[in-house]
Design a protein around this motif. Sequence first.
Motif, mmCIF file in Angstrom:
data_model
loop_
_atom_site.group_PDB
_atom_site.id
_atom_site.type_symbol
_atom_site.label_atom_id
_atom_site.label_comp_id
_atom_site.label_asym_id
_atom_site.label_seq_id
_atom_site.Cartn_x
_atom_site.Cartn_y
_atom_site.Cartn_z
ATOM 1 N N LYS A 10 0.842 -1.194 0.000
ATOM 2 C CA LYS A 10 0.000 0.000 0.000
ATOM 3 C C LYS A 10 0.880 1.248 0.000
ATOM 4 O O LYS A 10 1.838 1.349 0.750
ATOM 5 C CB LYS A 10 -0.877 -0.017 1.251
ATOM 6 N N TYR A 11 0.517 2.180 -0.860
ATOM 7 C CA TYR A 11 1.203 3.463 -0.976
ATOM 8 C C TYR A 11 0.155 4.558 -0.839
ATOM 9 O O TYR A 11 -0.867 4.533 -1.534
ATOM 10 C CB TYR A 11 1.893 3.549 -2.336
ATOM 11 N N VAL A 12 0.413 5.517 0.051
ATOM 12 C CA VAL A 12 -0.507 6.633 0.246
ATOM 13 C C VAL A 12 0.292 7.931 0.214
ATOM 14 O O VAL A 12 1.316 8.063 0.884
ATOM 15 C CB VAL A 12 -1.245 6.516 1.603
ATOM 16 N N TYR A 13 -0.186 8.865 -0.598
ATOM 17 C CA TYR A 13 0.411 10.186 -0.665
ATOM 18 C C TYR A 13 -0.713 11.178 -0.915
ATOM 19 O O TYR A 13 -1.244 11.267 -2.029
ATOM 20 C CB TYR A 13 1.462 10.257 -1.779
ATOM 21 N N GLY A 14 -1.086 11.892 0.122
ATOM 22 C CA GLY A 14 -2.195 12.833 -0.001
ATOM 23 C C GLY A 14 -3.471 12.111 -0.389
ATOM 24 O O GLY A 14 -3.904 11.189 0.290
ATOM 25 N N ASN A 15 -4.060 12.514 -1.519
ATOM 26 C CA ASN A 15 -5.294 11.884 -1.999
ATOM 27 C C ASN A 15 -5.033 10.700 -2.930
ATOM 28 O O ASN A 15 -5.973 10.141 -3.497
ATOM 29 C CB ASN A 15 -6.153 12.914 -2.739
ATOM 30 N N THR A 16 -3.771 10.335 -3.091
ATOM 31 C CA THR A 16 -3.408 9.225 -3.974
ATOM 32 C C THR A 16 -3.144 7.971 -3.166
ATOM 33 O O THR A 16 -2.436 8.014 -2.166
ATOM 34 C CB THR A 16 -2.138 9.577 -4.782
ATOM 35 N N MET A 17 -3.726 6.843 -3.616
ATOM 36 C CA MET A 17 -3.508 5.575 -2.942
ATOM 37 C C MET A 17 -3.385 4.471 -3.980
ATOM 38 O O MET A 17 -4.179 4.391 -4.910
ATOM 39 C CB MET A 17 -4.673 5.248 -2.000
ATOM 40 N N SER A 18 -2.349 3.650 -3.824
ATOM 41 C CA SER A 18 -2.171 2.463 -4.657
ATOM 42 C C SER A 18 -2.091 1.261 -3.731
ATOM 43 O O SER A 18 -1.303 1.265 -2.785
ATOM 44 C CB SER A 18 -0.876 2.538 -5.467
ATOM 45 N N ILE A 19 -2.899 0.263 -4.009
ATOM 46 C CA ILE A 19 -2.897 -0.960 -3.211
ATOM 47 C C ILE A 19 -2.850 -2.149 -4.165
ATOM 48 O O ILE A 19 -3.581 -2.178 -5.154
ATOM 49 C CB ILE A 19 -4.155 -1.085 -2.333
ATOM 50 N N ILE A 20 -1.990 -3.086 -3.857
ATOM 51 C CA ILE A 20 -1.947 -4.320 -4.622
ATOM 52 C C ILE A 20 -1.948 -5.477 -3.631
ATOM 53 O O ILE A 20 -1.222 -5.457 -2.644
ATOM 54 C CB ILE A 20 -0.734 -4.371 -5.574
ATOM 55 N N LYS A 21 -2.841 -6.430 -3.866
ATOM 56 C CA LYS A 21 -2.936 -7.634 -3.043
ATOM 57 C C LYS A 21 -2.719 -8.835 -3.947
ATOM 58 O O LYS A 21 -3.218 -8.855 -5.071
ATOM 59 C CB LYS A 21 -4.327 -7.776 -2.415
ATOM 60 N N PHE A 22 -1.980 -9.807 -3.445
ATOM 61 C CA PHE A 22 -1.787 -11.032 -4.217
ATOM 62 C C PHE A 22 -1.466 -12.185 -3.279
ATOM 63 O O PHE A 22 -0.982 -11.988 -2.163
ATOM 64 C CB PHE A 22 -0.703 -10.862 -5.287
ATOM 65 N N ASN A 23 -1.759 -13.377 -3.753
ATOM 66 C CA ASN A 23 -1.552 -14.591 -2.982
ATOM 67 C C ASN A 23 -0.096 -14.678 -2.544
ATOM 68 O O ASN A 23 0.817 -14.419 -3.317
ATOM 69 C CB ASN A 23 -1.925 -15.798 -3.845
ATOM 70 N N ALA A 24 0.130 -15.065 -1.300
ATOM 71 C CA ALA A 24 1.486 -15.151 -0.769
ATOM 72 C C ALA A 24 2.222 -16.404 -1.223
ATOM 73 O O ALA A 24 3.418 -16.536 -0.998
ATOM 74 C CB ALA A 24 1.455 -15.088 0.754
ATOM 75 N N ASP A 25 1.534 -17.305 -1.888
ATOM 76 C CA ASP A 25 2.156 -18.519 -2.391
ATOM 77 C C ASP A 25 2.777 -18.228 -3.757
ATOM 78 O O ASP A 25 2.244 -18.587 -4.803
ATOM 79 C CB ASP A 25 1.120 -19.637 -2.490
ATOM 80 N N VAL A 26 3.913 -17.506 -3.742
ATOM 81 C CA VAL A 26 4.583 -17.100 -4.971
ATOM 82 C C VAL A 26 6.069 -17.450 -4.901
ATOM 83 O O VAL A 26 6.633 -17.599 -3.819
ATOM 84 C CB VAL A 26 4.448 -15.585 -5.229
ATOM 85 N N THR A 27 6.683 -17.537 -6.054
ATOM 86 C CA THR A 27 8.128 -17.731 -6.107
ATOM 87 C C THR A 27 8.807 -16.373 -5.936
ATOM 88 O O THR A 27 8.152 -15.326 -6.030
ATOM 89 C CB THR A 27 8.550 -18.332 -7.455
#
Length: 56
Positions: A10-27
């Motif tokens: 998660k990235y938050v800067y003022g009114n900007t937010m980026s969130i990425i979720k993904f399965n933890a079963d990764v290489t």
Amino acid sequence: MDKDYYYELKYVYGNTMSIIKFNADVTTTELAYRLRDFLASCSWSDKVIRKIIKGV
């Protein structure tokens, strides 16, 4: 995706937010690509991302 087994970046800067979720079963390679995508969504330049994460 298992609701209790995932990464959330998660990235938050003022009114900007980026969130990425993904399965933890990764290489490690998949994790590097996900991190690259996240950093790009946070306006990091491709040059800087490639310098930090080799091979993606």
